[in-house]
Write a protein that holds these residues in place. Structure first.
Motif, PDB file in Angstrom:
ATOM      1  N   SER A   1      41.314  30.235  53.248  1.00 47.20           N
ATOM      2  CA  SER A   1      40.825  29.443  52.179  1.00 47.20           C
ATOM      3  C   SER A   1      40.164  30.272  50.790  1.00 47.20           C
ATOM      4  O   SER A   1      40.039  30.107  49.703  1.00 47.20           O
ATOM      5  CB  SER A   1      40.180  27.985  52.364  1.00 47.20           C
ATOM      6  OG  SER A   1      39.053  28.441  52.924  1.00 47.20           O
ATOM      7  N   ASP A   2      39.190  30.973  51.313  1.00 44.02           N
ATOM      8  CA  ASP A   2      38.360  31.644  50.364  1.00 44.02           C
ATOM      9  C   ASP A   2      39.129  33.002  49.897  1.00 44.02           C
ATOM     10  O   ASP A   2      38.428  33.574  49.213  1.00 44.02           O
ATOM     11  CB  ASP A   2      37.030  32.186  50.961  1.00 44.02           C
ATOM     12  CG  ASP A   2      37.506  33.110  52.210  1.00 44.02           C
ATOM     13  OD1 ASP A   2      38.508  33.157  52.728  1.00 44.02           O
ATOM     14  OD2 ASP A   2      36.350  33.973  52.729  1.00 44.02           O
ATOM     15  N   THR A   3      40.224  33.204  50.168  1.00 48.32           N
ATOM     16  CA  THR A   3      41.052  34.460  49.644  1.00 48.32           C
ATOM     17  C   THR A   3      41.798  34.116  48.393  1.00 48.32           C
ATOM     18  O   THR A   3      41.843  34.956  47.535  1.00 48.32           O
ATOM     19  CB  THR A   3      41.905  34.952  50.790  1.00 48.32           C
ATOM     20  OG1 THR A   3      41.181  35.309  51.880  1.00 48.32           O
ATOM     21  CG2 THR A   3      42.606  36.351  50.187  1.00 48.32           C
ATOM     22  N   ILE A   4      42.427  32.891  48.474  1.00 49.90           N
ATOM     23  CA  ILE A   4      43.255  32.422  47.279  1.00 49.90           C
ATOM     24  C   ILE A   4      42.935  31.123  46.961  1.00 49.90           C
ATOM     25  O   ILE A   4      43.253  30.969  45.846  1.00 49.90           O
ATOM     26  CB  ILE A   4      44.600  32.306  47.826  1.00 49.90           C
ATOM     27  CG1 ILE A   4      44.831  31.140  48.677  1.00 49.90           C
ATOM     28  CG2 ILE A   4      45.409  33.519  48.448  1.00 49.90           C
ATOM     29  CD1 ILE A   4      45.982  30.824  48.982  1.00 49.90           C
TER      30      ILE A   4
ATOM     31  N   ASP B   1      46.743  37.662  45.552  1.00 52.36           N
ATOM     32  CA  ASP B   1      45.348  38.154  44.890  1.00 52.36           C
ATOM     33  C   ASP B   1      44.587  36.913  43.949  1.00 52.36           C
ATOM     34  O   ASP B   1      45.307  36.415  43.202  1.00 52.36           O
ATOM     35  CB  ASP B   1      45.494  39.321  44.101  1.00 52.36           C
ATOM     36  CG  ASP B   1      43.946  40.041  43.985  1.00 52.36           C
ATOM     37  OD1 ASP B   1      43.511  39.711  43.002  1.00 52.36           O
ATOM     38  OD2 ASP B   1      43.264  40.945  44.794  1.00 52.36           O
ATOM     39  N   LYS B   2      43.479  36.782  44.360  1.00 47.03           N
ATOM     40  CA  LYS B   2      42.715  35.750  43.642  1.00 47.03           C
ATOM     41  C   LYS B   2      42.649  35.965  42.242  1.00 47.03           C
ATOM     42  O   LYS B   2      42.536  34.759  41.384  1.00 47.03           O
ATOM     43  CB  LYS B   2      41.229  35.561  44.249  1.00 47.03           C
ATOM     44  CG  LYS B   2      40.320  36.950  43.919  1.00 47.03           C
ATOM     45  CD  LYS B   2      39.051  36.442  44.609  1.00 47.03           C
ATOM     46  CE  LYS B   2      38.099  37.956  44.391  1.00 47.03           C
ATOM     47  NZ  LYS B   2      36.787  37.520  44.948  1.00 47.03           N
ATOM     48  N   ARG B   3      42.926  37.241  41.718  1.00 51.41           N
ATOM     49  CA  ARG B   3      42.960  37.504  40.219  1.00 51.41           C
ATOM     50  C   ARG B   3      44.199  37.049  39.409  1.00 51.41           C
ATOM     51  O   ARG B   3      44.671  36.791  38.131  1.00 51.41           O
ATOM     52  CB  ARG B   3      42.651  39.022  40.031  1.00 51.41           C
ATOM     53  CG  ARG B   3      41.446  39.316  40.211  1.00 51.41           C
ATOM     54  CD  ARG B   3      41.265  40.980  40.184  1.00 51.41           C
ATOM     55  NE  ARG B   3      41.898  41.356  41.203  1.00 51.41           N
ATOM     56  CZ  ARG B   3      42.042  42.632  41.387  1.00 51.41           C
ATOM     57  NH1 ARG B   3      41.265  43.461  40.714  1.00 51.41           N
ATOM     58  NH2 ARG B   3      42.741  43.422  42.276  1.00 51.41           N
TER      59      ARG B   3
ATOM     60  N   LYS C   1      47.230  31.049  39.144  1.00 48.85           N
ATOM     61  CA  LYS C   1      47.243  30.116  40.259  1.00 48.85           C
ATOM     62  C   LYS C   1      48.764  29.593  40.685  1.00 48.85           C
ATOM     63  O   LYS C   1      49.278  29.335  41.549  1.00 48.85           O
ATOM     64  CB  LYS C   1      46.580  28.764  40.099  1.00 48.85           C
ATOM     65  CG  LYS C   1      46.270  28.037  41.348  1.00 48.85           C
ATOM     66  CD  LYS C   1      45.266  26.993  41.188  1.00 48.85           C
ATOM     67  CE  LYS C   1      45.099  26.163  42.721  1.00 48.85           C
ATOM     68  NZ  LYS C   1      46.626  25.675  43.258  1.00 48.85           N
ATOM     69  N   ASP C   2      49.311  29.267  39.457  1.00 47.16           N
ATOM     70  CA  ASP C   2      50.917  28.903  39.495  1.00 47.16           C
ATOM     71  C   ASP C   2      51.507  29.779  40.238  1.00 47.16           C
ATOM     72  O   ASP C   2      52.375  29.521  41.301  1.00 47.16           O
ATOM     73  CB  ASP C   2      51.306  28.829  38.123  1.00 47.16           C
ATOM     74  CG  ASP C   2      50.521  27.946  37.238  1.00 47.16           C
ATOM     75  OD1 ASP C   2      51.183  26.759  37.001  1.00 47.16           O
ATOM     76  OD2 ASP C   2      49.520  28.285  36.739  1.00 47.16           O
ATOM     77  N   ILE C   3      51.517  31.154  40.055  1.00 45.30           N
ATOM     78  CA  ILE C   3      52.528  32.083  40.810  1.00 45.30           C
ATOM     79  C   ILE C   3      51.800  32.307  42.069  1.00 45.30           C
ATOM     80  O   ILE C   3      52.637  32.455  43.120  1.00 45.30           O
ATOM     81  CB  ILE C   3      52.649  33.524  40.195  1.00 45.30           C
ATOM     82  CG1 ILE C   3      53.643  34.218  40.612  1.00 45.30           C
ATOM     83  CG2 ILE C   3      51.237  34.173  40.119  1.00 45.30           C
ATOM     84  CD1 ILE C   3      54.024  35.621  40.057  1.00 45.30           C
ATOM     85  N   ARG C   4      50.488  32.139  42.289  1.00 40.57           N
ATOM     86  CA  ARG C   4      49.787  32.309  43.727  1.00 40.57           C
ATOM     87  C   ARG C   4      50.567  30.860  44.590  1.00 40.57           C
ATOM     88  O   ARG C   4      50.741  31.299  45.918  1.00 40.57           O
ATOM     89  CB  ARG C   4      48.498  32.111  43.757  1.00 40.57           C
ATOM     90  CG  ARG C   4      47.442  33.349  42.897  1.00 40.57           C
ATOM     91  CD  ARG C   4      45.976  33.525  43.555  1.00 40.57           C
ATOM     92  NE  ARG C   4      45.396  32.283  43.673  1.00 40.57           N
ATOM     93  CZ  ARG C   4      44.590  32.063  42.668  1.00 40.57           C
ATOM     94  NH1 ARG C   4      44.644  32.670  41.490  1.00 40.57           N
ATOM     95  NH2 ARG C   4      43.929  30.779  42.625  1.00 40.57           N
TER      96      ARG C   4
END
Length: 215
Positions: free
Chosen positions: A212-215, A176-178, A181-184
Motif C-alpha cells: 500500500s505504501d508503494t502505490i 510508480d507513485k509519480r 493515479k488513473d493509469i496506476r
C-alpha cells in the motif's frame, strides 16, 4: 451521458504451461541446455532470467488485453511503442447514433469523488460537451470533426499487446507513485490479472507494488 468503470480483460488464450515452455525453449537455446528440460524446470529457469535481468527469452511470450480507460490514459499508454494497439475510433464511431444509445460514455477521474463540488463541475462539463457534440452531428458535421468537443474523460476501448519483457517495463514505470493515479489503477488491475494467469513472469513485481505504501 453515462458514467462507466475502468476495466481490464486478458484476451490471450495461451495456457500457462504452453507459455512458460516456449520461453524455456527460447532461453535454453542460448546455452544449448535442452537436456535439462524437466517437470518444473521452466519456472525455475524463468526466475533465474528475471533475477539476472536476462530479458530476451521473455520477449517470446505475448499477452494481449482489452482496457477500458479514458482518452488521457490512451495518450499515456500508447507511448509504449514496442506494444501493439487497436483503439476505439472517435473518428468513425458516431456516439449520437442508436448504436451507442445516443450517449457518450465517460470515466470519472480517480481523484474526483461523487457528491463533491469538483464532481458537479466535472459532470456538468461532460454533459455540455455531449450536448454540443450531438448538436454538431445533427447539423450534418461528421463525427471526425464533431469529436473535437468531446471530453478527455471519454471512455475508450483499447486492445493492447506486448511481450512479457515490455509488460514488466511498463508496470515498473506506470505503477510508480509519480505516475497518474488513473493509469496506476488500470496497470495494477492488469498486473493482478496477469500475475494470476501467468505468475512466474510477474510475481516479483506484484510483491513489490502490491504494498500500500508503494502505490
Amino acid at each position: 451521458m453515462k458514467i462507466v468503470e475502468r476495466s481490464v480483460e486478458i484476451l490471450t488464450k495461451t495456457s500457462y504451461e504452453d507459455m512458460i515452455r516456449l520461453v524455456e525453449e527460447a532461453g535454453r537455446n542460448c546455452y544449448q541446455s535442452y537436456n535439462k528440460m524437466s517437470e518444473g524446470s521452466a519456472e525455475k529457469l524463468i526466475r533465474q532470467f528475471v533475477a539476472v535481468n536476462h530479458g530476451s527469452p521473455l520477449e517470446f511470450a505475448d499477452i494481449a488485453v482489452r482496457i477500458c480507460g479514458d482518452r488521457s490514459l490512451m495518450g499515456q499508454i500508447t507511448r509504449h511503442r514496442l506494444s501493439s494497439f487497436s483503439i476505439e475510433s472517435a473518428r468513425f464511431n458516431n456516439y449520437a447514433s442508436d448504436k451507442f444509445d445516443d450517449k457518450i460514455s465517460v470515466i470519472l477521474p480517480a481523484d474526483i469523488r461523487e457528491g463533491t463540488e469538483a464532481f458537479k463541475l466535472w459532470y456538468n462539463g461532460c454533459v455540455e460537451s455531449e450536448f454540443y457534440y450531438k448538436e454538431l452531428i445533427r447539423k450534418g458535421v461528421k463525427p471526425e470533426t464533431a469529436r473535437s468537443v468531446l471530453p478527455m474523460s471519454l471512455a475508450t476501448h483499447i486492445v493492447m499487446k506486448a511481450n512479457v519483457r515490455e509488460w514488466r517495463h511498463i508496470f515498473k514505470l506506470r505503477l510508480d507513485k509519480r505516475a497518474q493515479k488513473d493509469i496506476r489503477d488500470v496497470m495494477m488491475e492488469c498486473l493482478k490479472k496477469m500475475c494470476d494467469k501467468y505468475p512466474v513472469f510477474f510475481e516479483d513485481i506484484y510483491a513489490d507494488y502490491c504494498k500500500s505504501d508503494t502505490i
